[in-house]
Scaffold this active site. Structure first.
Site, PDB file in Angstrom:
ATOM      1  N   VAL A 199     -26.194  -4.808 -25.088  1.00  0.00           N
ATOM      2  CA  VAL A 199     -27.279  -5.469 -24.350  1.00  0.00           C
ATOM      3  C   VAL A 199     -28.525  -5.564 -25.224  1.00  0.00           C
ATOM      4  O   VAL A 199     -29.214  -6.587 -25.244  1.00  0.00           O
ATOM      5  CB  VAL A 199     -27.587  -4.733 -23.035  1.00  0.00           C
ATOM      6  CG1 VAL A 199     -28.647  -5.490 -22.240  1.00  0.00           C
ATOM      7  CG2 VAL A 199     -26.323  -4.575 -22.203  1.00  0.00           C
ATOM      8  N   ASP A 200     -28.820  -4.512 -25.974  1.00  0.00           N
ATOM      9  CA  ASP A 200     -29.944  -4.552 -26.907  1.00  0.00           C
ATOM     10  C   ASP A 200     -29.743  -5.639 -27.957  1.00  0.00           C
ATOM     11  O   ASP A 200     -30.676  -6.373 -28.307  1.00  0.00           O
ATOM     12  CB  ASP A 200     -30.097  -3.196 -27.602  1.00  0.00           C
ATOM     13  CG  ASP A 200     -30.911  -2.214 -26.775  1.00  0.00           C
ATOM     14  OD1 ASP A 200     -31.875  -2.643 -26.127  1.00  0.00           O
ATOM     15  OD2 ASP A 200     -30.586  -1.019 -26.795  1.00  0.00           O
ATOM     16  N   VAL A 201     -28.539  -5.721 -28.500  1.00  0.00           N
ATOM     17  CA  VAL A 201     -28.264  -6.707 -29.543  1.00  0.00           C
ATOM     18  C   VAL A 201     -28.416  -8.125 -28.991  1.00  0.00           C
ATOM     19  O   VAL A 201     -29.044  -8.991 -29.614  1.00  0.00           O
ATOM     20  CB  VAL A 201     -26.861  -6.489 -30.139  1.00  0.00           C
ATOM     21  CG1 VAL A 201     -26.502  -7.619 -31.099  1.00  0.00           C
ATOM     22  CG2 VAL A 201     -26.799  -5.140 -30.864  1.00  0.00           C
ATOM     23  N   GLY A 254     -32.020  -8.895 -28.536  1.00  0.00           N
ATOM     24  CA  GLY A 254     -32.658  -9.174 -29.813  1.00  0.00           C
ATOM     25  C   GLY A 254     -32.381 -10.583 -30.294  1.00  0.00           C
ATOM     26  O   GLY A 254     -33.269 -11.255 -30.836  1.00  0.00           O
TER      27      GLY A 254
END
Length: 383
Positions: free
Chosen positions: A171-173, A176
């Site tokens: 989810v972070d990737v 980003g």
């Protein structure tokens, strides 16, 4: 690369107040494309991921190293007046600001979007949050939490009732990547109009968008999907099967590929079976089909089946570990490693996956040590 080639983002200065993963991943991608990224870190501890290990490479956390190349580290305690003045001057000179504090934190230091815009009307200011800046502003934005409340774990796991997170902070990737796209769009708009703007991305919205067909099935048809293990809700055969030595994947996307699979397995009768004649039929009888295919595939190794089925146009392959995955990419000539040699030792990082024929990504700077560039940046900001 040829030093005479001007990279796409050459001349773009990014003031990076981001920490951990989503924002640093975005700014690293932009740095690879030529942006000058000044990473602002607290002088005592720096980015949280500097302490996230093992594993380590010569004493440095590989987590931090994986998303911070091509940046300069500027140590600044935003609770200190001199550091705040320098941070605001950095914002005044910058083209882009990245931050992923909880909403309201940057305002306490005089660095909110409105405060930044007052000194730099053309600023592109990117805020990355967990749940937006409204009702969800106080909620903590941890990837595991988002995978749970955002629905990803509801479709991921071996069996119904056994939710599992993904093996990386996906989810972070994804967030980003959305942040980087938003910033590039805003820079394009500024180039055309001179106007800056506030770019806002959040983990929950990024996840829901990235769930594509599963999310679309809900918004369009009200279908609430559940855990199906390695099976696909709309395609069959499309899952993991046991070969003689290890698990392997068959990813058949149409009837022609299924006929080729049956030919390669020396079981043409399966293609003629009315239960399996079309994709819709195969999805309806996926359990029965899996039983037939598992018995057939267990006769040979995954490597054998790859050699037999791939020339027939059947998408398949073994379940590789990371070492095998890098080996595959290297054999295919994809150059998955980026080696930086500007320090006392070469450092192998994962290459930027974007291929550009005229202006390929650069790998000029190793991930910075905490505060490594503070003196030079402070002198420039004070001048």
């Amino acid at each position: 690369m040829n030093d005479a080639v001007r990279l796409p983002l050459s001349g773009v200065l990014i003031a990076d107040f981001g920490r951990v993963l989503a924002a640093p991943y975005a700014t690293m991608l932009l740095a690879d494309l030529g942006a000058d990224v000044v990473k602002v870190e607290h002088p005592d501890s720096g980015d949280d991921t500097r302490a996230w290990g093992p594993p380590h490479a010569e004493g440095e956390a590989t987590y931090f190293l994986s998303v911070n190349r091509n940046k300069r580290s500027f140590a600044a305690d935003l609770g200190d007046g001199t550091s705040r003045r320098r941070a605001l001057e950095l914002v005044r000179r910058a083209d882009v600001v990245f931050e992923n504090f909880r909403p309201g934190t940057m305002a306490k230091y005089g660095l909110s979007y409105e405060q930044a815009r007052a000194v730099n009307p053309g600023i592109v200011y990117c805020s990355v949050t967990g749940f937006g800046s409204g009702e969800g502003a106080a909620l903590p934005g941890y990837d595991l939490l988002l995978q749970a409340v955002g629905g990803l774990m509801s479709v991921t796991g071996p069996e119904p009732g056994e939710p599992v997170k993904t093996g990386v902070a996906v989810v972070d990737v994804l967030t980003g990547l959305h942040a980087a796209i938003g910033v590039l769009a805003a820079l394009r708009h500024r180039d055309a109009t001179g106007e800056g703007q506030h770019v806002e991305v959040n983990l929950l919205s990024s996840l829901l968008s990235s769930m594509v067909n599963q999310a679309g099935g809900f918004t369009l048809a009200g279908a609430v999907p559940g855990i199906m293990g390695n099976r696909h809700p709309s395609i069959a055969p499309y899952e993991v099967y046991p070969a003689a030595d290890r698990p392997m994947v068959i990813a058949v996307g149409n009837d022609r590929q299924f006929a080729a699979l049956c030919h390669g397995l020396e079981a043409p009768e399966l293609a003629a079976d009315p239960r399996f004649a079309t994709n819709t039929d195969r999805v309806a009888h996926v359990g029965e089909l899996a039983g037939h295919l598992s018995r057939l595939l267990e006769r040979r190794t995954a490597a054998d089946w790859f050699e037999i089925l791939t020339p027939l146009g059947v998408p398949c392959g073994p379940v590789n570990d990371l070492a095998e995955a890098f080996g595959l990419a290297e054999r295919l000539g994809l150059a998955p490693r980026a080696t930086i040699t500007t320090d006392d030792r070469p450092m192998d990082l994962v290459a930027n996956p974007i291929g550009l024929s005229r202006t390929p990504p650069r790998y000029d700077r190793r991930p910075p040590r905490l505060g490594e560039h503070t003196d030079e940046i402070a002198a420039w900001l004070d001048s």
